[in-house]
Write an enzyme that holds these catalytic residues in place. Structure first.
Site, PDB file in Angstrom:
ATOM      1  N   ASP A 242       0.863  -1.182   0.000  1.00 14.29           N
ATOM      2  CA  ASP A 242       0.000   0.000   0.000  1.00 14.29           C
ATOM      3  C   ASP A 242       0.901   1.235   0.000  1.00 14.29           C
ATOM      4  OD1 ASP A 242      -3.010   0.963   0.719  1.00 14.29           O
ATOM      5  OD2 ASP A 242      -1.512   2.265   1.669  1.00 14.29           O
ATOM      6  N   ASN A 250      -2.523  12.763  -3.895  1.00 16.46           N
ATOM      7  CA  ASN A 250      -3.607  13.113  -4.815  1.00 16.46           C
ATOM      8  C   ASN A 250      -4.193  14.484  -4.494  1.00 16.46           C
ATOM      9  OD1 ASN A 250      -3.810  11.108  -6.751  1.00 16.46           O
ATOM     10  ND2 ASN A 250      -5.099   9.777  -5.501  1.00 16.46           N
ATOM     11  N   ASP A 259      -1.506   9.304 -10.674  1.00 17.27           N
ATOM     12  CA  ASP A 259      -1.398   8.231 -11.679  1.00 17.27           C
ATOM     13  C   ASP A 259       0.057   7.960 -12.043  1.00 17.27           C
ATOM     14  OD1 ASP A 259      -4.121   8.015 -11.676  1.00 17.27           O
ATOM     15  OD2 ASP A 259      -4.424   9.094 -13.576  1.00 17.27           O
ATOM     16  N   GLU A 285      -4.516   2.229  -4.465  1.00 17.91           N
ATOM     17  CA  GLU A 285      -3.060   2.225  -4.288  1.00 17.91           C
ATOM     18  C   GLU A 285      -2.552   0.924  -3.684  1.00 17.91           C
ATOM     19  OE1 GLU A 285      -4.752   4.412  -0.639  1.00 17.91           O
ATOM     20  OE2 GLU A 285      -5.270   4.068  -2.731  1.00 17.91           O
TER      21      GLU A 285
END
Length: 362
Positions: A242, A250, A259, A285
């Site tokens: 993770d 983000n 991305d 993620e």
């Protein structure tokens, strides 16, 4: 000479390449071969000193087919061109040539048969059935007329009829070979295209579009099979990753930059496939890595490398580096798929809770 060769090559690419529909290529070929056949028939009739009508008829047919082919090359209505050209050849020209060339004693019988092949290859649906029926009925009618009224046919000597039959046989065989070759080549091209599209669709169905790793659906099936065969294949290890604080990345830099981070981490995982591992983007993620046929220490070392490479290679604009946390387990034969996923997810949770950027392998 070179310019003429180049011109014919361009014509071939324009009218006979695999990008041109099969029906269109065969229709072009039928008209061209018919035109060549009529020209050959004119020369042959002249050489055999047949009656004037038998000499002029193929010559007139040649020029008519020449005009038809010019129209066919220019028109975009392939279906109409096919119907007109096949209708004229099958129902008018070849039957008339049959009358002018000794009926069943000459070689026109082969051309009448070729028209049925062209109808089957080029036309579709009711049009194919109608043209085939009309052509077959007309051919049978011509044979009956020859049987009942042979005197209305222009007859050749036995020697001339033999020459005409042999020549027509050779020409018909060449045409049939060309048609068969064209259809065979088209079928091979279509099979390769279908296989390519099938592979592409299968890849798209099983692959995460962003990272080019396997997606969750495929990995579930793959992992279930791997767990079921762990006793036969040896050791099997699972790592769940993770990306730490990914939501903050983000929120601060936007989803497009997020991305980029996901793709870069996917690239790091994908590089481990050379060691026999299989990677998956599990969702958001979260990522999974399946490591078979390695000792526990070797598998853990691969996971440590991934954490280190991530820490050293994925940097965000504020100068900090992306880190990942990992849960790790070694599968046992008695473990079910659900138990494996529960255990590795629990270890990942503990790694995040313990401060991130670490591996928990209880």
């Amino acid at each position: 000479m070179a310019g003429m060769i180049s011109y014919f090559k361009s014509l071939k690419e324009k009218f006979f390449s695999l990008q041109v529909p099969l029906e269109k290529r065969i229709t072009y070929a039928m008209v061209i071969f018919a035109m060549m056949g009529e020209l050959f028939g004119f020369v042959e009739s002249l050489f055999l000193r047949l009656p004037l009508v038998a000499i002029l008829l193929p010559l007139a047919s040649f020029f008519f087919l020449l005009l038809l082919s010019i129209w066919g090359f220019k028109t975009k209505n392939t279906g109409l061109f096919a119907k007109v050209s096949i209708g004229i050849c099958a129902l008018v020209l070849f039957p008339v040539m049959f009358l002018a060339n000794s009926g069943v004693d000459g070689g026109m019988v082969f051309y009448l048969m070729l028209t049925l092949v062209c109808i089957a290859l080029v036309l579709h649906g009711k049009t194919r059935i109608i043209f085939f029926t009309l052509s077959l009925l007309e051919d049978v009618g011509l044979f009956l007329v020859y049987h009942w009224f042979p005197n209305i046919f222009i007859h050749m000597s036995e020697q001339d009829a033999f020459v005409d039959t042999v020549c027509s046989l050779v020409i018909s065989c060449i045409i049939l070979f060309f048609f068969s070759y064209t259809v065979s080549k088209q079928n091979l091209h279509d099979r390769e295209k279908i296989q390519y599209l099938s592979d592409l669709y299968q890849k798209q169905a099983n692959t995460d579009e962003l990272t080019n790793l396997f997606n969750r659906r495929y990995f579930h099936s793959f992992l279930k099979l791997a767990i079921a065969t762990v006793g036969d294949s040896g050791s099997l290890h699972i790592a769940m990753f993770d990306i730490d604080d990914f939501k903050q990345v983000n929120d601060k830099y936007g989803h497009p930059y997020g991305d980029v981070v996901l793709r870069e981490f996917g690239r790091i995982l994908q590089a481990k496939e050379s060691l026999g591992a299989t990677a998956c983007r599990y969702g958001g993620e979260e990522f999974l890595l399946l490591i078979p046929k390695k000792s526990r220490d070797e598998a853990l070392d691969i996971v440590r490398q991934i954490l280190e490479e991530t820490r050293n290679s994925i940097e965000i604009p504020d100068g900090k580096n992306i880190t990942v946390s990992a849960g790790f387990i070694t599968c046992r034969e008695t473990m079910s798929f659900e138990k494996v996923m529960e255990s590795v997810d629990k270890n990942l949770y503990l790694a995040k809770k313990a401060g991130k950027d670490r591996i928990i392998s209880l």
